[in-house]
Scaffold this motif. Structure first.
Motif, PDB file in Angstrom:
ATOM      1  N   LYS A 294      -0.959  76.346 -14.774  1.00  0.00           N
ATOM      2  CA  LYS A 294      -0.680  76.118 -16.093  1.00  0.00           C
ATOM      3  C   LYS A 294       0.143  74.697 -16.389  1.00  0.00           C
ATOM      4  O   LYS A 294      -0.239  74.066 -17.599  1.00  0.00           O
ATOM      5  N   LEU A 295       0.763  74.405 -15.540  1.00  0.00           N
ATOM      6  CA  LEU A 295       1.680  72.949 -15.517  1.00  0.00           C
ATOM      7  C   LEU A 295       0.621  71.873 -15.115  1.00  0.00           C
ATOM      8  O   LEU A 295       1.236  70.630 -15.128  1.00  0.00           O
ATOM      9  N   GLY A 296      -0.558  72.189 -14.745  1.00  0.00           N
ATOM     10  CA  GLY A 296      -1.629  70.925 -14.368  1.00  0.00           C
ATOM     11  C   GLY A 296      -1.718  71.035 -12.827  1.00  0.00           C
ATOM     12  O   GLY A 296      -2.605  69.989 -12.231  1.00  0.00           O
ATOM     13  N   PHE A 297      -1.029  71.835 -11.852  1.00  0.00           N
ATOM     14  CA  PHE A 297      -1.275  71.440 -10.465  1.00  0.00           C
ATOM     15  C   PHE A 297      -2.623  72.007 -10.220  1.00  0.00           C
ATOM     16  O   PHE A 297      -3.045  73.186 -10.542  1.00  0.00           O
ATOM     17  N   ASP A 298      -3.116  71.683  -9.108  1.00  0.00           N
ATOM     18  CA  ASP A 298      -4.362  72.011  -8.387  1.00  0.00           C
ATOM     19  C   ASP A 298      -3.531  72.868  -7.073  1.00  0.00           C
ATOM     20  O   ASP A 298      -2.751  72.635  -6.529  1.00  0.00           O
ATOM     21  N   PHE A 299      -4.035  74.308  -7.071  1.00  0.00           N
ATOM     22  CA  PHE A 299      -3.677  75.273  -6.009  1.00  0.00           C
ATOM     23  C   PHE A 299      -4.699  74.870  -4.799  1.00  0.00           C
ATOM     24  O   PHE A 299      -5.818  75.053  -4.859  1.00  0.00           O
ATOM     25  N   LEU A 300      -4.046  74.447  -3.847  1.00  0.00           N
ATOM     26  CA  LEU A 300      -4.705  74.020  -2.825  1.00  0.00           C
ATOM     27  C   LEU A 300      -4.914  75.196  -1.603  1.00  0.00           C
ATOM     28  O   LEU A 300      -5.791  74.907  -0.777  1.00  0.00           O
ATOM     29  N   GLY A 301      -4.515  76.376  -1.945  1.00  0.00           N
ATOM     30  CA  GLY A 301      -4.651  77.307  -1.056  1.00  0.00           C
ATOM     31  C   GLY A 301      -3.375  77.959  -0.274  1.00  0.00           C
ATOM     32  O   GLY A 301      -2.188  77.207  -0.360  1.00  0.00           O
ATOM     33  N   LEU A 302      -3.797  79.000   0.591  1.00  0.00           N
ATOM     34  CA  LEU A 302      -2.656  79.330   1.331  1.00  0.00           C
ATOM     35  C   LEU A 302      -2.961  79.042   2.824  1.00  0.00           C
ATOM     36  O   LEU A 302      -3.972  79.185   3.261  1.00  0.00           O
ATOM     37  N   PHE A 303      -1.630  78.462   3.282  1.00  0.00           N
ATOM     38  CA  PHE A 303      -1.722  77.975   4.806  1.00  0.00           C
ATOM     39  C   PHE A 303      -0.684  78.625   5.740  1.00  0.00           C
ATOM     40  O   PHE A 303       0.496  78.811   5.270  1.00  0.00           O
ATOM     41  N   ASP A 304      -1.312  78.849   6.859  1.00  0.00           N
ATOM     42  CA  ASP A 304      -0.234  79.375   7.917  1.00  0.00           C
ATOM     43  C   ASP A 304       0.461  77.950   8.495  1.00  0.00           C
ATOM     44  O   ASP A 304      -0.370  77.038   8.902  1.00  0.00           O
ATOM     45  N   LEU A 305       1.726  77.890   8.430  1.00  0.00           N
ATOM     46  CA  LEU A 305       2.209  76.682   9.253  1.00  0.00           C
ATOM     47  C   LEU A 305       2.264  76.711  10.529  1.00  0.00           C
ATOM     48  O   LEU A 305       2.374  77.890  11.444  1.00  0.00           O
ATOM     49  N   LYS A 306       2.147  75.785  11.321  1.00  0.00           N
ATOM     50  CA  LYS A 306       2.272  75.581  12.761  1.00  0.00           C
ATOM     51  C   LYS A 306       3.536  75.747  13.394  1.00  0.00           C
ATOM     52  O   LYS A 306       3.634  76.366  14.299  1.00  0.00           O
ATOM     53  N   ASP A 307       4.390  74.933  12.777  1.00  0.00           N
ATOM     54  CA  ASP A 307       5.797  74.738  13.317  1.00  0.00           C
ATOM     55  C   ASP A 307       6.695  74.844  12.153  1.00  0.00           C
ATOM     56  O   ASP A 307       6.922  73.935  11.402  1.00  0.00           O
ATOM     57  N   THR A 308       7.646  75.797  12.289  1.00  0.00           N
ATOM     58  CA  THR A 308       8.558  76.042  11.169  1.00  0.00           C
ATOM     59  C   THR A 308      10.095  76.020  11.734  1.00  0.00           C
ATOM     60  O   THR A 308      10.980  76.479  11.007  1.00  0.00           O
ATOM     61  N   SER A 309      10.190  75.378  12.945  1.00  0.00           N
ATOM     62  CA  SER A 309      11.356  75.820  13.960  1.00  0.00           C
ATOM     63  C   SER A 309      12.769  74.844  12.996  1.00  0.00           C
ATOM     64  O   SER A 309      13.794  75.175  12.961  1.00  0.00           O
ATOM     65  N   GLU A 310      12.332  73.670  12.077  1.00  0.00           N
ATOM     66  CA  GLU A 310      13.252  73.110  11.464  1.00  0.00           C
ATOM     67  C   GLU A 310      13.375  73.367   9.943  1.00  0.00           C
ATOM     68  O   GLU A 310      14.113  72.967   9.128  1.00  0.00           O
TER      69      GLU A 310
ATOM     70  N   HIS B  71      13.001  81.666   5.450  1.00  0.00           N
ATOM     71  CA  HIS B  71      11.947  82.055   4.576  1.00  0.00           C
ATOM     72  C   HIS B  71      10.403  81.485   4.841  1.00  0.00           C
ATOM     73  O   HIS B  71       9.813  82.137   4.656  1.00  0.00           O
ATOM     74  N   TYR B  72      10.567  80.502   5.523  1.00  0.00           N
ATOM     75  CA  TYR B  72       8.991  80.005   5.887  1.00  0.00           C
ATOM     76  C   TYR B  72       8.722  80.452   7.135  1.00  0.00           C
ATOM     77  O   TYR B  72       7.464  80.300   7.412  1.00  0.00           O
ATOM     78  N   HIS B  73       9.718  81.121   8.033  1.00  0.00           N
ATOM     79  CA  HIS B  73       9.327  81.462   9.327  1.00  0.00           C
ATOM     80  C   HIS B  73       8.208  82.723   9.223  1.00  0.00           C
ATOM     81  O   HIS B  73       8.189  83.687   8.684  1.00  0.00           O
ATOM     82  N   ASN B  74       7.169  82.589   9.929  1.00  0.00           N
ATOM     83  CA  ASN B  74       6.287  83.746   9.980  1.00  0.00           C
ATOM     84  C   ASN B  74       5.613  84.032   8.646  1.00  0.00           C
ATOM     85  O   ASN B  74       5.330  85.163   8.237  1.00  0.00           O
ATOM     86  N   ALA B  75       5.502  83.072   8.032  1.00  0.00           N
ATOM     87  CA  ALA B  75       4.850  83.383   6.276  1.00  0.00           C
ATOM     88  C   ALA B  75       3.917  82.200   6.017  1.00  0.00           C
ATOM     89  O   ALA B  75       4.115  81.019   6.479  1.00  0.00           O
ATOM     90  N   ALA B  76       2.882  82.559   5.365  1.00  0.00           N
ATOM     91  CA  ALA B  76       1.839  81.558   4.688  1.00  0.00           C
ATOM     92  C   ALA B  76       2.545  81.041   3.529  1.00  0.00           C
ATOM     93  O   ALA B  76       3.403  81.488   2.820  1.00  0.00           O
ATOM     94  N   VAL B  77       2.138  79.671   3.106  1.00  0.00           N
ATOM     95  CA  VAL B  77       2.468  78.753   2.074  1.00  0.00           C
ATOM     96  C   VAL B  77       1.742  78.422   1.281  1.00  0.00           C
ATOM     97  O   VAL B  77       0.133  78.191   1.875  1.00  0.00           O
ATOM     98  N   SER B  78       1.785  78.535  -0.038  1.00  0.00           N
ATOM     99  CA  SER B  78       0.734  78.288  -0.987  1.00  0.00           C
ATOM    100  C   SER B  78       1.333  76.659  -1.413  1.00  0.00           C
ATOM    101  O   SER B  78       2.305  76.585  -1.533  1.00  0.00           O
ATOM    102  N   LEU B  79       0.174  75.817  -1.346  1.00  0.00           N
ATOM    103  CA  LEU B  79       0.475  74.614  -1.633  1.00  0.00           C
ATOM    104  C   LEU B  79      -0.204  74.209  -3.077  1.00  0.00           C
ATOM    105  O   LEU B  79      -1.175  74.606  -3.311  1.00  0.00           O
TER     106      LEU B  79
END
Length: 168
Positions: free
Chosen positions: A135-151, A155-163
């Motif tokens: 609603k604020l004008g952003f394009d939802f690019l989808g849900l992505f699994d991150l390859k490296d969340t070590s740093e 809350h990012y570990h073992n979770a998909a991320v909406s971009l």
């Protein structure tokens, strides 16, 4: 209303707003932020990346801003974007659409700094936030699994991320 960088004098209030956000996330049954250390907050302040909206001498909302985000955006990370993180609203100011004010400010900030995009992410498939950001004008690019969340925070570990991305 004023938008400005946070100062070291704001650390306790910032930590309090993050804790309030954590409690709200628990109620909403969404991904819950970890406790962010005072050292992290202090670093963000010292690097001029922690911002606040002040209304009637009270911090109404906070967020951080970065110019890169390679662990989350991976090969999509670029030098043409600003990345907004950790938006937390003071409960006394909820319902005032402060995120829209942040986005308006971010558009001006991006243009002044020759950036082409504003980017956000949220952990998981938070349908409420997806709808709000769209609603604020952003394009939802989808849900992505991150390859490296070590740093990244836990809350990012073992979770998909909406971009999300917004052209300015």
């Amino acid at each position: 209303m004023q938008i400005t960088n946070c100062t070291l004098a704001d650390i306790e209030k910032i930590a309090e707003l993050y804790e309030v956000a954590r409690q709200y996330q628990k109620i909403k049954l969404s991904t819950i932020w970890p406790v962010f250390s005072h050292n992290l907050i202090e670093t963000d302040i010292n690097e001029k990346r922690q911002y606040k909206i002040v209304i009637d001498n009270e911090i109404a909302c906070i967020w951080t801003l970065t110019y890169n985000d390679p662990q989350i955006w991976e090969d999509k990370d670029n030098n043409f974007s600003i990345y907004i993180h950790r938006i937390a609203t003071n409960p006394s100011f909820r319902g005032q659409n402060l995120v829209a004010i942040i986005i308006k400010w971010a558009k001006e900030y991006a243009q002044e700094n020759n950036k082409k995009f504003i980017r956000l992410d949220t952990v998981g498939e938070n349908l409420g936030l997806i709808s709000h950001y769209k609603k604020l004008g952003f394009d939802f690019l989808g849900l992505f699994d991150l390859k490296d969340t070590s740093e990244l925070p836990e809350h990012y570990h073992n979770a998909a991320v909406s971009l999300f991305e917004l052209s300015v």
